[in-house]
Enzyme design. Structure first.
Site, PDB file in Angstrom:
ATOM      1  N   GLY A 173       0.836  -1.199   0.000  1.00 42.81           N
ATOM      2  CA  GLY A 173       0.000   0.000   0.000  1.00 42.81           C
ATOM      3  C   GLY A 173       0.864   1.240   0.000  1.00 42.81           C
ATOM      4  O   GLY A 173       0.691   2.136   0.815  1.00 42.81           O
ATOM      5  N   ASP A 203      -1.760  -6.883  -5.382  1.00 49.64           N
ATOM      6  CA  ASP A 203      -3.110  -6.783  -4.822  1.00 49.64           C
ATOM      7  C   ASP A 203      -3.117  -7.670  -3.581  1.00 49.64           C
ATOM      8  O   ASP A 203      -3.027  -8.899  -3.683  1.00 49.64           O
ATOM      9  CB  ASP A 203      -4.140  -7.270  -5.850  1.00 49.64           C
ATOM     10  CG  ASP A 203      -5.563  -7.203  -5.300  1.00 49.64           C
ATOM     11  OD1 ASP A 203      -5.745  -7.032  -4.077  1.00 49.64           O
ATOM     12  OD2 ASP A 203      -6.497  -7.343  -6.111  1.00 49.64           O
ATOM     13  N   TYR A 252     -14.618  -1.121   9.151  1.00 48.12           N
ATOM     14  CA  TYR A 252     -13.213  -0.720   9.185  1.00 48.12           C
ATOM     15  C   TYR A 252     -12.577  -1.043  10.543  1.00 48.12           C
ATOM     16  O   TYR A 252     -11.536  -1.691  10.625  1.00 48.12           O
ATOM     17  CB  TYR A 252     -13.127   0.770   8.870  1.00 48.12           C
ATOM     18  CG  TYR A 252     -11.746   1.376   8.957  1.00 48.12           C
ATOM     19  CD1 TYR A 252     -10.766   1.057   8.017  1.00 48.12           C
ATOM     20  CD2 TYR A 252     -11.424   2.273   9.966  1.00 48.12           C
ATOM     21  CE1 TYR A 252      -9.501   1.613   8.094  1.00 48.12           C
ATOM     22  CE2 TYR A 252     -10.173   2.844  10.044  1.00 48.12           C
ATOM     23  CZ  TYR A 252      -9.205   2.503   9.110  1.00 48.12           C
ATOM     24  OH  TYR A 252      -7.968   3.061   9.195  1.00 48.12           O
TER      25      TYR A 252
END
Ligand code: NAP
Length: 246
Positions: free
Chosen positions: A12, A68, A160
Site C-alpha cells: 500500500g 493486490d 473498518y
C-alpha cells in the site's frame, strides 16, 4: 544511515502514509519494494512507479511491484520479485487499507467484505508470504498499520474498525509465535488523523479540527524506529505514532 543493507516491503505504498513511509525507509538506507495495485494515475493520485521514481531521484533504492493484497498469487509474485531483485526481506509494513466508517445497518455486504479482504486478509497474506524470507535473514521487523478506532467502542461499530481489531489480534499472537525467530511483530497507528487521499475519499466528508490532524511524517518516523529493531527490542505491542512506548 540506520537501515543500510536492510530490505523493506511496503504494502500500500502508491500514495498516502505508505508512500511517505517508503520514502523515509529509503532515506535511512533500506532498499524498498513499493507495492500496490496502481500502475496508472486514476481518480486518486499516485502510482507504484511515481513513488519509486521519487525515491530513486533522491538517491534511494526502490522497486515498484504490482501487488493486490487480496490475491495470494499477486502477493507471492510481488514478494518473489522483491527477493529476486534485492536478495531478501527484513522489514514488512502491512499498510494497505480501505476506509468504510458507515454504521452496520447501512453497510452493503460488498463494503463489509472489501474491508475484511483488504484490511485483514491482506495483512494475513503479505505477512504469511514474507515470514520465511525474514526468518532466513535471522530476524527482522513486521509492522501492521491499524487505528485508534479499535478502542473507540463508545463510538459504535463499523467494518473498518472491526477489520483492524482482527489485525491487532493477529499480530499480538504472531509476536509470540515468531519471538524465537527474532522477528519483532508490532502494530502501529496514527495518534490523530492523517489527511491522505484515502481519508479524503472515505472519511465521509467528516470535518477534522486542525488540532486532530497529524503530518504523515509522524508515521514515517515511527515506522523507521520500529523497523530498526528485531525481537530483542519491542515486540507484541500496539504503538501510536506520536506516543511510542519504547
Ligand atoms: P490511502 O491514501 O487510501 O492509501 C491506501 C493505500 O493502500 C494505497 O497505496 C492503495 O494502493 C493501497 N491499497 C488499497 N487496496 C489495496 C489492495 N487490494 N492491494 C494493495 N494495496 C491496496 O490511505 P492512508 O490514509 O494512507 O492509509 C494507510 C493505512 O493507514 C491504512 O491501512 C489505513 O487504514 C491506516 N490508517 C490511516 C489513518 C489516517 O488518518 N489516514 C488513520 C488510521 C489508520 P492502490 O490503490 O494503488 O492499490
Amino acid at each position: 544511515m540506520s537501515l543500510t543493507g536492510k530490505i523493506a516491503f511496503v504494502a500500500g505504498a502508491s500514495r498516502g502514509i505508505g508512500a511517505t513511509v517508503a520514502a523515509a525507509l529509503a532515506r535511512e538506507g533500506a532498499a524498498v519494494a513499493v507495492a500496490a495495485r496502481s500502475e496508472q494515475e486514476g481518480k486518486v493520485p499516485g502510482t507504484i512507479y511515481s513513488v519509486a521514481e521519487r525515491i530513486t531521484a533522491e538517491g534511494g533504492r526502490a522497486l515498484p511491484v504490482v501487488c493486490d493484497v487480496t490475491s495470494e498469487e499477486s502477493v507471492e509474485n510481488a514478494v518473489t520479485a522483491t527477493v529476486s531483485e534485492f536478495g531478501g526481506i527484513d522489514i514488512l509494513v502491512a499498510n494497505a487499507g480501505v476506509l468504510w466508517l458507515g454504521p452496520i445497518e447501512s453497510t452493503p455486504l460488498r463494503r463489509w467484505q472489501l474491508c475484511l479482504n483488504v484490511n485483514l486478509t491482506g495483512v494475513f497474506l503479505v505477512t504469511k508470504a514474507v515470514i520465511p524470507h525474514v526468518r532466513a535473514r535471522g530476524g527482522g521487523s513486521l509492522i501492521a498499520i491499524t487505528t485508534t478506532g479499535v478502542e473507540m467502542i463508545d463510538h459504535g461499530a463499523n467494518a473498518y474498525w472491526v477489520s483492524k481489531a482482527g489485525v491487532e489480534r493477529l499480530y499480538l499472537g504472531l509476536a509470540a509465535d515468531l519471538k524465537d525467530d527474532n522477528i519483532a511483530v508490532n502494530c502501529l497507528s496514527p495518534s490523530r488523523v492523517v489527511l491522505t487521499e484515502g481519508w479524503q475519499a472515505g472519511g465521509g466528508g467528516l470535518q477534522v479540527p486542525p488540532e486532530m490532524v497529524e503530518p504523515p511524517e509522524a508515521m514515517a518516523n515511527a515506522v523507521v524506529r520500529l523497523a530498526m529493531q528485531d525481537a530483542s527490542g519491542v515486540t507484541g505491542t500496539i504503538q501510536r505514532s506520536e506516543a511510542l512506548t519504547f
